[in-house]
Structures are given as structure tokens and as C-alpha cells.
Design a protein around this motif. Structure first.
Motif, PDB file in Angstrom:
ATOM      1  N   ALA A   1       0.832  -1.203   0.000  1.00 26.79           N
ATOM      2  CA  ALA A   1       0.000   0.000   0.000  1.00 26.79           C
ATOM      3  C   ALA A   1       0.872   1.259   0.000  1.00 26.79           C
ATOM      4  O   ALA A   1       0.580   2.235  -0.701  1.00 26.79           O
ATOM      5  CB  ALA A   1      -0.928  -0.005   1.211  1.00 26.79           C
ATOM      6  N   LEU A   2       1.955   1.237   0.776  1.00 24.09           N
ATOM      7  CA  LEU A   2       2.857   2.391   0.802  1.00 24.09           C
ATOM      8  C   LEU A   2       3.591   2.554  -0.529  1.00 24.09           C
ATOM      9  O   LEU A   2       3.891   3.678  -0.956  1.00 24.09           O
ATOM     10  CB  LEU A   2       3.861   2.244   1.946  1.00 24.09           C
ATOM     11  N   LEU A   3       3.899   1.443  -1.197  1.00 30.32           N
ATOM     12  CA  LEU A   3       4.520   1.543  -2.520  1.00 30.32           C
ATOM     13  C   LEU A   3       3.582   2.242  -3.503  1.00 30.32           C
ATOM     14  O   LEU A   3       4.008   3.093  -4.296  1.00 30.32           O
ATOM     15  CB  LEU A   3       4.886   0.143  -3.034  1.00 30.32           C
ATOM     16  N   VAL A   4       2.297   1.859  -3.451  1.00 28.43           N
ATOM     17  CA  VAL A   4       1.315   2.515  -4.325  1.00 28.43           C
ATOM     18  C   VAL A   4       1.187   3.992  -3.958  1.00 28.43           C
ATOM     19  O   VAL A   4       1.142   4.862  -4.844  1.00 28.43           O
ATOM     20  CB  VAL A   4      -0.048   1.805  -4.203  1.00 28.43           C
TER      21      VAL A   4
ATOM     22  N   ALA B   1       7.809   5.535  -0.676  1.00 32.86           N
ATOM     23  CA  ALA B   1       8.098   4.267  -1.343  1.00 32.86           C
ATOM     24  C   ALA B   1       9.206   3.503  -0.620  1.00 32.86           C
ATOM     25  O   ALA B   1       9.182   2.264  -0.562  1.00 32.86           O
ATOM     26  CB  ALA B   1       8.494   4.518  -2.797  1.00 32.86           C
ATOM     27  N   PHE B   2      10.179   4.219  -0.065  1.00 35.23           N
ATOM     28  CA  PHE B   2      11.264   3.560   0.669  1.00 35.23           C
ATOM     29  C   PHE B   2      10.722   2.745   1.836  1.00 35.23           C
ATOM     30  O   PHE B   2      11.072   1.577   2.023  1.00 35.23           O
ATOM     31  CB  PHE B   2      12.273   4.597   1.169  1.00 35.23           C
ATOM     32  N   PHE B   3       9.858   3.357   2.638  1.00 37.37           N
ATOM     33  CA  PHE B   3       9.294   2.640   3.779  1.00 37.37           C
ATOM     34  C   PHE B   3       8.373   1.511   3.311  1.00 37.37           C
ATOM     35  O   PHE B   3       8.261   0.475   3.971  1.00 37.37           O
ATOM     36  CB  PHE B   3       8.553   3.610   4.692  1.00 37.37           C
ATOM     37  N   GLY B   4       7.718   1.714   2.160  1.00 34.75           N
ATOM     38  CA  GLY B   4       6.908   0.640   1.607  1.00 34.75           C
ATOM     39  C   GLY B   4       7.750  -0.557   1.225  1.00 34.75           C
ATOM     40  O   GLY B   4       7.392  -1.710   1.502  1.00 34.75           O
ATOM     41  N   GLY B   5       8.896  -0.300   0.580  1.00 35.99           N
ATOM     42  CA  GLY B   5       9.796  -1.395   0.235  1.00 35.99           C
ATOM     43  C   GLY B   5      10.359  -2.087   1.455  1.00 35.99           C
ATOM     44  O   GLY B   5      10.514  -3.322   1.482  1.00 35.99           O
TER      45      GLY B   5
END
Length: 466
Positions: free
Chosen positions: A217-220, A237-241
């Protein structure tokens, strides 16, 4: 308990050689990073330049890649300790029967972990200081740079302390599952491994799904935010990854064995490959940890390859000067070379871990191998079985790494460039072929010594009580 741990450490010292090598490689990497940062910033400071920001950037970048190498090392070391501890189940059962608690069994890991950490750290610090001194001397003589070796206490204290803490924690994690079994269950368990219990499986699935879903969801969100505020989108996106990676690690014993089975369908339908796939499915925890060690390195390499190539295409979409494009391409090529060098340490650690897992597996499956030899299994078939196991692990790690790396690289590039981003996935086929060839070579090399040892197990071992 301490006396028993010391006795077992002396008896099993050779099995920890790979873990010592892993700790030494990572410690050497840490010393070289600190040396390089100190040497370059010292040379810039001598010329009157302000090095505060540059030093902070170098420390962050170096810390990220050192963290990747340490993560792979912890996975490898915990896998080694888990496999060795599984081979001591009968001894642990006797200790539990005479009153030893699971907590006392886990404390024995402190002895092994401390020994491995100290030997590996001292070896790595010595190698790192020697290589660092040679590198500084070469920069002065060949590149004519005014640099000096940055002697400091942190060159020794930081790598030593970090290696010791990481190794001890990895040892405790590796022994935890075996120490938690009841005496009767331990007495019945096979030394080559224990399946993941349903309760543990459910917890890992739940944690992996929650964290992985939140990460996706954070990547999106990173991609969407990137269209409005590109720098902020990259941070999201970093935290999503990061969360997605943690989710994959937690759920690895559940999601990776089926992936190994899927890759195994490419193997010949002979007896040795079938047994290899069955062995990998039998111990899901050990298999998933070994696959993860390979996957992490491939993920990082793929991520930067995809992000770098998409950065070139995105830059080309909103600027035209040929000179600027040449400078950008040169800078990105230089960055990718630096990334490959930094990531190579984690790949080396993964290779050592794969060879170590196979070698210890052979030692703990001697009775199984002896039974196979007794019913007609040849030495060549035993080598083929170990080779197939190694190739399946390396191949699964490569496939998973390319998929995750492509996702992270694409999201990173799009969230960084926003509406100017080229949204076509730029994954060079030459790179994919190189990863496939590298996985093949890694699998073959890692299986050589274990396969040779497996082929020499006599059939009479099947009759022994080991």
C-alpha cells in the motif's frame, strides 16, 4: 550446561568454519567502509573543503549496504546454528529430561555465538586493516592522491562490537526452535530438521500478510505522491519497500517452499532431482533462510539496475542536451558499478552460506545417504542430488530477487521522477542472463565439496545409530 556447550563446541568446531568466514567477510567490509569514508573526507578536509554533508551522505550510503550485508550474514549464521542444533536434538532431549529448561538450552548459544563472533571479528578486522592500508598506499602512489590512513578507535571497536552482537543474536535465534521442544518430542525428532508447526505457520502468514500488505500500500502511495511531490513520494516508497521486505522475510518459510517446488519442475524427472526437491520441502525453515540469503543480494542488484536505466529514460523525456545526457549516463554507470561492488559482499556471504548449509546437511543426513547407497544409489547420483538442491536454492533466490528488485526499482524511479518518469520497466536482458548465469555458477560451486562428501558415504552407515 556451559560445560556441555564447551564440549560440543570443541567437537563441532569445524562446522562453524563457514559462519566464522561470513562474520570475517562482513567485518572486513565494515572496516573498509570506515577506512574509505575517513580517507576521502580527510583528504577533502586537508584541501579546505567543507566535508560535513558529503561525509553524512557517504555514511548513510555505506550504512545501508553494510546493513544489507549484516542482514544476509545474520540469516546465514542463524541457519547454521539452527541446523547444528537440530543435529543435537537427542542430547538436548536428555538434558531436558534431567531438568534443563528451554531458557538454559538457549543460553548455550551464547558460548557458540561468542566464539564464532570473536574469531570472525578478529580475523575480519585484521584483513580489513591490511587491505585498507594497501588501498591507501595505492591511492597515494598510483592516483597521486593526498590521503592518509584514518587510524581511529572506531575502526576496531565498531566492527568488533557489531559483529559480536549480531552473531550472538543470530545464534540465539537459530537455537530457539530446538530449545522449545518437549523432551519426548525432541527424542522422536529427526536430526535433519523439523517442519514448521501449524501455530508458527499461522503467525508467520498473518505477520507477513499484514506487513507485506501495508508495504505494498505504501509503494502505491509512493507512486501517487510522487506525481505531486517526487522527493516525498520516494520517501514513502522507501518505507513501503522496507515493510514489504520484512513481510517476505517473515512469511518466507510458507511462501518460498512452493516457489522452490515450482522451480523444481524444470529439473529432470529422475530420482536424484526428485529427492532433492523433497529434501528442500522437508525443512521449510532452513530452505527459506538459504533462499533469502541469495534473494537479498539479487534484489538489490536488480533494483538499482532497473532504477538506473529508468532514470536515464526519464531524464531523456524532459531534457534534450546531448552533453547532459552523456554526463547523466556516465554518473549512473559509475553508481551501478559502485552498487555492484558494495553488493558483492552480501553475494559472497550468501555463497558461503549456501555451501555451509549443504555441507552440514550432508553430515546430518549420513544415515539417509547410507540407506540410499544401500538400495543402489550411486555416488554420482548423490552428487547430482546435492547439485540439484544447490541449483534449486540459487535459482529460486535469483527468480525471487529479480521479481522483487524489478518492483522496487520501478516504484523508486516512478516515485522519484513523478509525471516525468518513463513508466516502462527497463530490465536489461543481458542483466537477466548474467543473474541466471551467476545463480548457475553459484549453485555448482557451492555443491562441489558437499557433493563429493555425500558420494563417499558408505552403505554401512545406514546400519549405524547416529
Amino acid at each position: 550446561m556451559t560445560a556441555w556447550a564447551l564440549r560440543e563446541l570443541r567437537r563441532s568446531a569445524g562446522r562453524y568454519a563457514a559462519s566464522v568466514a561470513v562474520v570475517a567477510v562482513v567485518t572486513t567490509f565494515a572496516v573498509l567502509l570506515i577506512t574509505a569514508i575517513g580517507a576521502f573526507t580527510g583528504a577533502a578536509r586537508a584541501q579546505g573543503a567543507d566535508v560535513g554533508t558529503a561525509k553524512a551522505v557517504l555514511e548513510v550510503v555505506g550504512g545501508v549496504f553494510l546493513g544489507i550485508a549484516v542482514t544476509v550474514a545474520v540469516i546465514v549464521v542463524s541457519n547454521t546454528f539452527s541446523t547444528i542444533a537440530a543435529g543435537r536434538i537427542k542430547d538436548i532431549a536428555v538434558l531436558r529430561l534431567i531438568g534443563a529448561t528451554g531458557k538454559q538450552v538457549r543460553r548455550t548459544a551464547l558460548v557458540d555465538g561468542t566464539a564464532v563472533g570473536v574469531v570472525g571479528a578478529v580475523t575480519g578486522i585484521g584483513a580489513g586493516l591490511g587491505l585498507g592500508a594497501i588501498g591507501v598506499k595505492l591511492m597515494r602512489s598510483w592516483a597521486h592522491l593526498t590521503v592518509s590512513f584514518p587510524w581511529s578507535v572506531q575502526l576496531v571497536v565498531v566492527p568488533f562490537g557489531g559483529a559480536l552482537v549480531a552473531t550472538v543474536l543470530a545464534a540465539i535465534v537459530g537455537v530457539r526452535e530446538v530449545s522449545g521442544v518437549s523432551p519426548s518430542e525432541a527424542a522422536r525428532s529427526l536430526p535433519e530438521g523439523r517442519p514448521v508447526s501449524n501455530a508458527v505457520r499461522r503467525r508467520r502468514i498473518a505477520a507477513g500478510v499484514v506487513l507485506g500488505g501495508l508495504g505494498l500500500a505504501l509503494l502505491v502511495c509512493g507512486v501517487l505522491v510522487g506525481y505531486a511531490m517526487p522527493p516525498l513520494g520516494l520517501m514513502v516508497a522507501f518505507f513501503g519497500g522496507l515493510l514489504t521486505s520484512i513481510g517476505v522475510v517473515l512469511a518466507a518459510p510458507v511462501i518460498l517452499p512452493p516457489l522452490v517446488s515450482l522451480v523444481a519442475r524444470l529439473a529432470p524427472r529422475a530420482a536424484a532431482p526428485r529427492l532433492a526437491a523433497a529434501n528442500l520441502r522437508h525443512d521449510a525453515v532452513r530452505t527459506s533462510r538459504t533462499v533469502l540469503a541469495v534473494m537479498i543480494g539479487v534484489t538489490v542488484l536488480t533494483m538499482f539496475q532497473v532504477a538506473g536505466n529508468m532514470a536515464v529514460m526519464s531524464f531523456r523525456s524532459y531534457t534534450r542536451p546531448v552533453q547532459d545526457m552523456e554526463q547523466v549516463q556516465q554518473a549512473i554507470r559509475g553508481m551501478l558499478v559502485a552498487v555492484d561492488v558494495l553488493t558483492s559482499f552480501s553475494v559472497v556471504v550468501a555463497a558461503i552460506g549456501l555451501a555451509s548449509t549443504l555441507a552440514i546437511s550432508v553430515l546430518q543426513r549420513r544415515r539417509e545417504l547410507g540407506t540410499l547407497r544401500a538400495v543402489g544409489f550411486t555416488g554420482s547420483q548423490a552428487r547430482s542430488m546435492l547439485l540439484t538442491e544447490s541449483l534449486l536454492v540459487a535459482g529460486t533466490g535469483a527468480v525471487g530477487g529479480v521479481v522483487l528488485g524489478s518492483l522496487f526499482g520501478w516504484v523508486g524511479a516512478v516515485s522519484a521522477y513523478g509525471k516525468y518518469a518513463d513508466r516502462t520497466l527497463q530490465l536489461p536482458w543481458l542483466f537477466v542472463l548474467a543473474v541466471a548465469a551467476g545463480a548457475l555458477v553459484l549453485g555448482v560451486v557451492a555443491s562441489l565439496a558437499p557433493g563429493r562428501r555425500a558420494s563417499r558415504v558408505p552403505p554401512a552407515v545406514a546400519l549405524m545409530d547416529i
